[in-house]
Design an enzyme around this catalytic site. Sequence first.
Site, PDB file in Angstrom:
ATOM      1  N   GLY A  14       0.840  -1.196   0.000  1.00 35.12           N
ATOM      2  CA  GLY A  14       0.000   0.000   0.000  1.00 35.12           C
ATOM      3  C   GLY A  14       0.869   1.238   0.000  1.00 35.12           C
ATOM      4  N   CYS A  31       5.082  -6.241   2.065  1.00 33.92           N
ATOM      5  CA  CYS A  31       5.437  -4.820   2.011  1.00 33.92           C
ATOM      6  C   CYS A  31       4.679  -4.020   3.080  1.00 33.92           C
ATOM      7  CB  CYS A  31       5.234  -4.278   0.604  1.00 33.92           C
ATOM      8  SG  CYS A  31       6.091  -2.714   0.348  1.00 33.92           S
ATOM      9  N   TYR A  32       3.644  -3.265   2.714  1.00 34.90           N
ATOM     10  CA  TYR A  32       2.884  -2.541   3.748  1.00 34.90           C
ATOM     11  C   TYR A  32       2.339  -3.539   4.774  1.00 34.90           C
ATOM     12  CZ  TYR A  32      -0.396   0.852   5.784  1.00 34.90           C
ATOM     13  OH  TYR A  32      -1.067   1.686   6.636  1.00 34.90           O
ATOM     14  N   HIS A  51       8.230  -7.953  -2.934  1.00 36.17           N
ATOM     15  CA  HIS A  51       7.012  -8.418  -3.603  1.00 36.17           C
ATOM     16  C   HIS A  51       7.211  -9.768  -4.277  1.00 36.17           C
ATOM     17  CE1 HIS A  51       4.651  -4.745  -3.049  1.00 36.17           C
ATOM     18  NE2 HIS A  51       5.823  -4.136  -3.089  1.00 36.17           N
ATOM     19  N   GLU A  88       5.000 -11.535  -5.591  1.00 35.75           N
ATOM     20  CA  GLU A  88       4.039 -11.690  -6.690  1.00 35.75           C
ATOM     21  C   GLU A  88       4.545 -11.114  -8.010  1.00 35.75           C
ATOM     22  OE1 GLU A  88       3.914  -9.670  -4.204  1.00 35.75           O
ATOM     23  OE2 GLU A  88       3.029  -7.725  -4.652  1.00 35.75           O
ATOM     24  N   SER A 108     -20.971  -9.554 -27.666  1.00 35.86           N
ATOM     25  CA  SER A 108     -20.193  -8.623 -28.472  1.00 35.86           C
ATOM     26  C   SER A 108     -19.318  -9.386 -29.454  1.00 35.86           C
ATOM     27  CB  SER A 108     -19.288  -7.812 -27.548  1.00 35.86           C
ATOM     28  OG  SER A 108     -18.385  -8.703 -26.908  1.00 35.86           O
ATOM     29  N   GLY A 109     -19.204 -10.686 -29.242  1.00 38.36           N
ATOM     30  CA  GLY A 109     -18.295 -11.470 -30.071  1.00 38.36           C
ATOM     31  C   GLY A 109     -17.002 -11.733 -29.341  1.00 38.36           C
ATOM     32  N   GLY A 110     -16.806 -11.071 -28.204  1.00 34.89           N
ATOM     33  CA  GLY A 110     -15.615 -11.301 -27.397  1.00 34.89           C
ATOM     34  C   GLY A 110     -15.782 -12.569 -26.576  1.00 34.89           C
ATOM     35  N   ASP A 148     -15.627 -13.109 -23.378  1.00 34.35           N
ATOM     36  CA  ASP A 148     -16.408 -13.071 -22.139  1.00 34.35           C
ATOM     37  C   ASP A 148     -17.898 -13.292 -22.419  1.00 34.35           C
ATOM     38  OD1 ASP A 148     -13.987 -12.450 -21.071  1.00 34.35           O
ATOM     39  OD2 ASP A 148     -14.423 -10.333 -20.708  1.00 34.35           O
ATOM     40  N   SER A 149     -18.425 -12.558 -23.386  1.00 31.43           N
ATOM     41  CA  SER A 149     -19.865 -12.693 -23.619  1.00 31.43           C
ATOM     42  C   SER A 149     -20.192 -14.032 -24.274  1.00 31.43           C
ATOM     43  CB  SER A 149     -20.396 -11.520 -24.434  1.00 31.43           C
ATOM     44  OG  SER A 149     -19.728 -11.413 -25.653  1.00 31.43           O
ATOM     45  N   LYS A 172      -9.269 -13.408 -16.819  1.00 35.86           N
ATOM     46  CA  LYS A 172      -9.367 -13.666 -18.259  1.00 35.86           C
ATOM     47  C   LYS A 172      -8.814 -15.045 -18.661  1.00 35.86           C
ATOM     48  CE  LYS A 172     -10.540 -11.341 -21.982  1.00 35.86           C
ATOM     49  NZ  LYS A 172     -11.714 -10.453 -21.991  1.00 35.86           N
TER      50      LYS A 172
END
Length: 514
Positions: free
Chosen positions: A56, A83-84, A170, A172, A225-227, A229-230, A370
């Site tokens: 943070g 970290c924080y 970090h 990550e 939408s064609g993507g 996700d949808s 994603k």
Amino acid sequence: MSSIKEKVLIIDYGGQYTHLIARRCRELGAYSEIVDNSLIHELRLSEYSALILSGGPKSVYELGSPQLEPRIIESGVPVLGICYGHQLIANALGGEVVRSPRREYGRTRVIVEEESVLFAGLPREQTVWMSHGDVVVTPPYGFRVVARSEYGLIAAMESTERPVFTVQFHPEVRHTEHGMRMLENFLRRGAGLRERWRPMERILEIIEEVRKSVPETEEVLLGVSGGIDSLTTAAVLHQAIGDRLHTVFVDHGLLRAGETEEVMRVLKSMGLENVHFVDARSRFLEALRGVSDPEEKRKVIGALFIEVFKEIASRIGRVRYIAQGTIYPDRVESGATGKTTSVIKSHHNVGGLPRELGLGLIEPLRDLYKDEVREVARELGLPEWVVRRHPFPGPGLAVRIIGEVTEEKLEVCRKASAIVEEELIRSGLYETVWQAFAVVGDDRWVGVKGDEREEGRVVIVRIVSSEDGMTADWVRLEHETLDRISRRITNEVPSVTMVCYAVSSKPPSTIEPC
Ligand code: XMP
């Protein structure tokens, strides 16, 4: 919420890498969720198998900075402070945190001094990623220092009494050489997680939930939408409610070259019974005339979408639910974790559409990242083209056209983008990048075509790598490929006289220009 037994809770103190922590846990097979530190009182911490406190921007000794909720340690759930988070734990438990005598930023060597859970099986000396202004100078009672930086500052501590581990750096971030192993050591050895979570498990649960919650007499509307996700949302819902799913594909005239035909082909191949195609090109372009402010464009497009959806919904009747392909980072970018996240662009009309229509909201992908959606899409048998295609924003080319959207700029943007994509596919790089497209604005450049001087358009090529769209870097493309892209654009797109390559990362820039 679910049958997922082992969950990791990431408590966000406003760190820039909070999402990365969550993603890394998932990559390691542990289901993770993010919550803003101010909201943890709403959760039962004992339901989690591990807690991770993020980094943070504040100092623990600053007035008004987030402090450590005693419940976190009292819960007995294994904790990793990063970290924080490391400084918070030290400060709260009686250690001392001060302004660092030297700023450690970037790649730093650390030396492991004592045997420890986090560094188990790792070399004594290694490179980590540091980014901090404060430092713990005295560990709290019951903590031992297990690693120091090359400058002698405390880099990691472990409690001798409880499963509490802290790191100043970090793990990550990819630049931390053995970061994944450290996180794995924390999750598997420190917190004792045993399960290996798979995104499809969550989807199967969602399918059951949808079956139970949507009565058999009611229909669900989904805009595609064609993507990915949808389309994945469509595939999931089709499994859940079959022909009570109505997909609506609106051609707003802001799609990529050939996209309408391709999306219709995919929808057909998915065996969906109720596909509603709406050709609204002229309505959208008309509404966008004279609009050049990016947020205003999004509003106009959003409002018109709602109008079109209302028309379709009233035509179908019995629609009580609307589904959206919202994924986890969308929710967080829209402020779902609370106040430390800020909305840079009003990307996703999360919740807006259903409220407007008075409908229930179904978001089957709401907990997935994603790459996890891609995994689910493959398992559900969506075509590989859909799985691999780059993400494309809902307002389409309107956010890749700087200034007013006109037919002429749309044509330039569409043709130039197609060339960028073709050349990347040709050089085998398409799948290695996050997004690649062309941008067009109102700038002009004088060119010479044949013997003629011509004032033409400037096209900016943007190709970025990213893990989740939250941060991104511009791709160091080979000059040969850039040259081919540039020459093809100026040769094949008549009004273009200059091609530029965008070389700013996110932050400070965003991925889309508008
Ligand atoms: P930015 O431009 O904010 O983009 O760095 C991050 C990711 O979000 C996508 N994006 C959008 N997606 N509606 C969307 O559905 C939008 O208005 C929008 N604006 C940006 C962008 O393509 C990138 O993947």
